[in-house]
Design a protein around this motif. Structure first.
Motif, PDB file in Angstrom:
ATOM      1  N   PHE A   7      -6.868  13.946 -60.033  1.00  0.00           N
ATOM      2  CA  PHE A   7      -5.913  13.387 -59.071  1.00  0.00           C
ATOM      3  C   PHE A   7      -6.281  13.877 -57.684  1.00  0.00           C
ATOM      4  O   PHE A   7      -6.643  15.037 -57.500  1.00  0.00           O
ATOM      5  CB  PHE A   7      -4.462  13.818 -59.373  1.00  0.00           C
ATOM      6  N   GLY A   9      -5.092  12.876 -53.282  1.00  0.00           N
ATOM      7  CA  GLY A   9      -4.250  12.038 -52.435  1.00  0.00           C
ATOM      8  C   GLY A   9      -4.548  12.221 -50.967  1.00  0.00           C
ATOM      9  O   GLY A   9      -5.244  13.161 -50.566  1.00  0.00           O
ATOM     10  N   ASN A  20     -11.901  12.581 -43.598  1.00  0.00           N
ATOM     11  CA  ASN A  20     -11.292  12.113 -44.846  1.00  0.00           C
ATOM     12  C   ASN A  20     -12.357  11.493 -45.746  1.00  0.00           C
ATOM     13  O   ASN A  20     -12.355  11.676 -46.961  1.00  0.00           O
ATOM     14  CB  ASN A  20     -10.232  11.029 -44.607  1.00  0.00           C
ATOM     15  N   GLY A  23     -15.158  14.388 -46.522  1.00  0.00           N
ATOM     16  CA  GLY A  23     -14.576  15.532 -47.233  1.00  0.00           C
ATOM     17  C   GLY A  23     -14.031  15.142 -48.598  1.00  0.00           C
ATOM     18  O   GLY A  23     -14.018  15.952 -49.519  1.00  0.00           O
ATOM     19  N   TYR A 131       5.901  21.713 -49.156  1.00  0.00           N
ATOM     20  CA  TYR A 131       4.751  20.792 -49.211  1.00  0.00           C
ATOM     21  C   TYR A 131       3.838  21.056 -50.421  1.00  0.00           C
ATOM     22  O   TYR A 131       3.537  20.144 -51.193  1.00  0.00           O
ATOM     23  CB  TYR A 131       3.977  20.950 -47.894  1.00  0.00           C
ATOM     24  N   MET A 135       2.774  18.792 -53.847  1.00  0.00           N
ATOM     25  CA  MET A 135       1.363  18.539 -54.147  1.00  0.00           C
ATOM     26  C   MET A 135       1.040  18.973 -55.581  1.00  0.00           C
ATOM     27  O   MET A 135       0.320  18.289 -56.304  1.00  0.00           O
ATOM     28  CB  MET A 135       0.506  19.273 -53.121  1.00  0.00           C
ATOM     29  N   ILE A 139      -0.373  16.502 -58.738  1.00  0.00           N
ATOM     30  CA  ILE A 139      -1.569  16.785 -59.549  1.00  0.00           C
ATOM     31  C   ILE A 139      -1.198  16.958 -61.022  1.00  0.00           C
ATOM     32  O   ILE A 139      -1.821  16.393 -61.911  1.00  0.00           O
ATOM     33  CB  ILE A 139      -2.266  18.063 -59.018  1.00  0.00           C
ATOM     34  N   VAL A 147      -9.571  18.230 -58.745  1.00  0.00           N
ATOM     35  CA  VAL A 147      -8.936  17.729 -57.533  1.00  0.00           C
ATOM     36  C   VAL A 147      -9.976  17.679 -56.411  1.00  0.00           C
ATOM     37  O   VAL A 147     -10.255  18.707 -55.774  1.00  0.00           O
ATOM     38  CB  VAL A 147      -7.760  18.654 -57.112  1.00  0.00           C
ATOM     39  N   VAL A 149     -11.173  17.439 -52.934  1.00  0.00           N
ATOM     40  CA  VAL A 149     -10.543  17.575 -51.614  1.00  0.00           C
ATOM     41  C   VAL A 149     -11.488  18.263 -50.640  1.00  0.00           C
ATOM     42  O   VAL A 149     -12.501  18.838 -51.052  1.00  0.00           O
ATOM     43  CB  VAL A 149      -9.264  18.448 -51.695  1.00  0.00           C
ATOM     44  N   GLU A 151     -12.107  21.312 -47.743  1.00  0.00           N
ATOM     45  CA  GLU A 151     -11.867  22.759 -47.809  1.00  0.00           C
ATOM     46  C   GLU A 151     -10.453  23.166 -47.376  1.00  0.00           C
ATOM     47  O   GLU A 151      -9.888  24.122 -47.882  1.00  0.00           O
ATOM     48  CB  GLU A 151     -12.895  23.414 -46.871  1.00  0.00           C
ATOM     49  N   ASP A 152      -9.892  22.398 -46.427  1.00  0.00           N
ATOM     50  CA  ASP A 152      -8.573  22.765 -45.916  1.00  0.00           C
ATOM     51  C   ASP A 152      -7.484  22.719 -46.983  1.00  0.00           C
ATOM     52  O   ASP A 152      -6.411  23.283 -46.801  1.00  0.00           O
ATOM     53  CB  ASP A 152      -8.193  21.847 -44.734  1.00  0.00           C
ATOM     54  N   GLN A 153      -7.754  22.047 -48.106  1.00  0.00           N
ATOM     55  CA  GLN A 153      -6.732  21.919 -49.147  1.00  0.00           C
ATOM     56  C   GLN A 153      -6.830  23.003 -50.221  1.00  0.00           C
ATOM     57  O   GLN A 153      -6.012  23.037 -51.149  1.00  0.00           O
ATOM     58  CB  GLN A 153      -6.824  20.540 -49.811  1.00  0.00           C
ATOM     59  N   HIS A 156      -3.763  24.992 -51.249  1.00  0.00           N
ATOM     60  CA  HIS A 156      -2.772  24.198 -51.990  1.00  0.00           C
ATOM     61  C   HIS A 156      -3.161  24.056 -53.453  1.00  0.00           C
ATOM     62  O   HIS A 156      -2.296  24.097 -54.336  1.00  0.00           O
ATOM     63  CB  HIS A 156      -2.628  22.803 -51.373  1.00  0.00           C
ATOM     64  N   THR A 187     -17.862  20.271 -46.490  1.00  0.00           N
ATOM     65  CA  THR A 187     -16.581  20.797 -46.955  1.00  0.00           C
ATOM     66  C   THR A 187     -15.543  20.686 -45.847  1.00  0.00           C
ATOM     67  O   THR A 187     -14.370  20.520 -46.112  1.00  0.00           O
ATOM     68  CB  THR A 187     -16.708  22.256 -47.413  1.00  0.00           C
ATOM     69  N   LEU A 189     -15.529  18.761 -42.003  1.00  0.00           N
ATOM     70  CA  LEU A 189     -16.241  18.084 -40.921  1.00  0.00           C
ATOM     71  C   LEU A 189     -15.558  18.396 -39.589  1.00  0.00           C
ATOM     72  O   LEU A 189     -14.353  18.224 -39.453  1.00  0.00           O
ATOM     73  CB  LEU A 189     -16.226  16.569 -41.175  1.00  0.00           C
ATOM     74  N   LYS A 196     -11.646  21.353 -36.598  1.00  0.00           N
ATOM     75  CA  LYS A 196     -11.609  20.459 -37.762  1.00  0.00           C
ATOM     76  C   LYS A 196     -11.226  19.044 -37.327  1.00  0.00           C
ATOM     77  O   LYS A 196     -10.311  18.871 -36.527  1.00  0.00           O
ATOM     78  CB  LYS A 196     -10.564  21.011 -38.752  1.00  0.00           C
TER      79      LYS A 196
END
Ligand code: TYM
Length: 327
Positions: A7, A9, A20, A23, A131, A135, A139, A147, A149, A151-153, A156, A187, A189, A196
């Motif tokens: 999953f 999103g 987007n 990454g 948040y 998330m 998932i 998942v 994604v 790197e920023d995720q 989470h 990872t 951009l 970022k």
């Protein structure tokens, strides 16, 4: 044995920016044959920071799904959903919120960073703090194991694993502990200002940008601040244009580096090379987008079909969850 489930999103912020795409979306497209994929437009998540003005969420959802399709997501292979169509996400979020210690959320690095970055916007809300719980529900409603994604995720996804572990410990082992999958090449951009790349920082290039917009935005990229004259040797490691070349001009990288450090090629020419390389990647996506725009019902049809498939799977998970919790 079925294929492992995935999953991921995105918040519906309208047309995608290149971060987007490189990454996350590009990996999504590549995973479709080997995994059972669920991809969601997370419109409830968009409310966590943008609850005041909701006028564009529907149109942004449509634009985003068109971008997904343009880049190669195939609704025959992947289940494409809108989060708010699948109420099971909300039920699971509520149940998870009961077992998630506040400290985990308050300590989450993205929470602290966003509070700081979005100063001036009132996001001291219950929903924004929660948040990552929503998330985790996205998932785990599908018991996803992977998942994909940026790197920023990562924080989470880590919290999702902790919530899964806590649920399994308190009640019954219902959930897997999902792993984040990072794109090998990109990872995180950077945007044209070196931070970022993000819609909220205004430093982005759209995936669907026309060729001349790409040239213009690349032209605005920050380069080595110590390279003032054309004859000054440059330092590629601190240059945003070079960070992009690492992704888009892999084969010519040694040449590009030598041209910069040896002051043989100026920043203007180096940017021109990058814009050309980028446009080569983006042209087929732009072309597909133009074709897709011709069908006004396409996105709603895909989301309706996706919701039907996703509800069946998430519904089964929620039955197990209620039974494990004896409610
Ligand atoms: P969002 O909407 O901010 O971003 C969507 C995806 O794009 C990646 N991304 C980047 N990757 C590399 N470089 C960048 N500059 C860049 N900018 C964005 C993000 O890492 C992300 O993969 N919380 C998520 C949405 C979400 C989600 C989920 C993701 C909600 N539920 C469940 C995975 C699974 C978010 O806000 O992504």
């Amino acid at each position: 044995m079925g294929k492992p489930r995935v999953f991921s999103g995105m918040r519906p912020t309208g047309r995608l920016q290149l971060g987007n795409y490189f990454g996350a979306l590009k990996s999504w497209v590549d995973m479709q044959d080997d995994y059972e994929c669920y991809f969601g437009v997370v419109d409830w998540h968009a409310l966590t920071t943008g609850y005041e003005d909701t006028s564009e969420i529907r149109e942004n959802t449509r634009e985003m799904v068109i971008d997904w399709l343009s880049a190669g997501l195939d609704p025959e292979k992947s289940v494409i959903i809108r989060q708010s169509d699948i109420k099971e996400h909300a039920e699971l979020q509520l149940l998870f919120s009961m077992i998630t210690p506040l400290g985990w959320l308050e300590r989450c690095p993205t929470y602290k960073e966003q509070l700081h970055q979005l100063e001036g916007r009132d996001i001291m809300t219950y929903g924004f703090l929660g948040y990552p719980v929503l998330m985790a529900a996205d998932i785990l409603a599908y018991k996803a194991e992977a998942v994909p994604v940026g790197e920023d995720q990562l924080p989470h996804v880590e919290l999702t694993r902790e919530i899964a572990r806590r649920f399994n410990f308190l009640y019954k082992p219902v959930f897997p502990e999902p792993q984040a999958l990072l794109n090998r090449d990109v990872t995180l951009l950077p945007g044209i200002d070196g931070r970022k790349m993000s819609k909220s920082y205004g430093n982005y290039i759209l995936m669907s940008a026309e060729a001349k917009d790409v040239e213009e935005r690349v032209g605005m990229m920050v380069t080595d601040p110590e390279r003032i004259r054309r004859t000054d040797p440059g330092h590629p490691d601190v240059c945003t244009v070079y960070a992009f070349h690492k992704v888009f001009s892999k084969d010519e990288l040694p040449q590009i580096e030598a041209d910069c450090t040896g002051a043989r090629v100026g920043c203007v020419e180096c940017k021109r090379r990058l814009a050309r390389a980028l446009n080569q990647v983006l042209e087929p996506i732009r072309e597909k987008r133009r074709a897709l725009m011709a069908n006004p019902d396409l996105v709603e049809d895909i989301l309706r079909d996706g919701a039907r498939k996703a509800r069946a799977v998430a519904g089964r998970t929620l039955e197990e969850v209620r039974s494990a919790m004896r409610i």
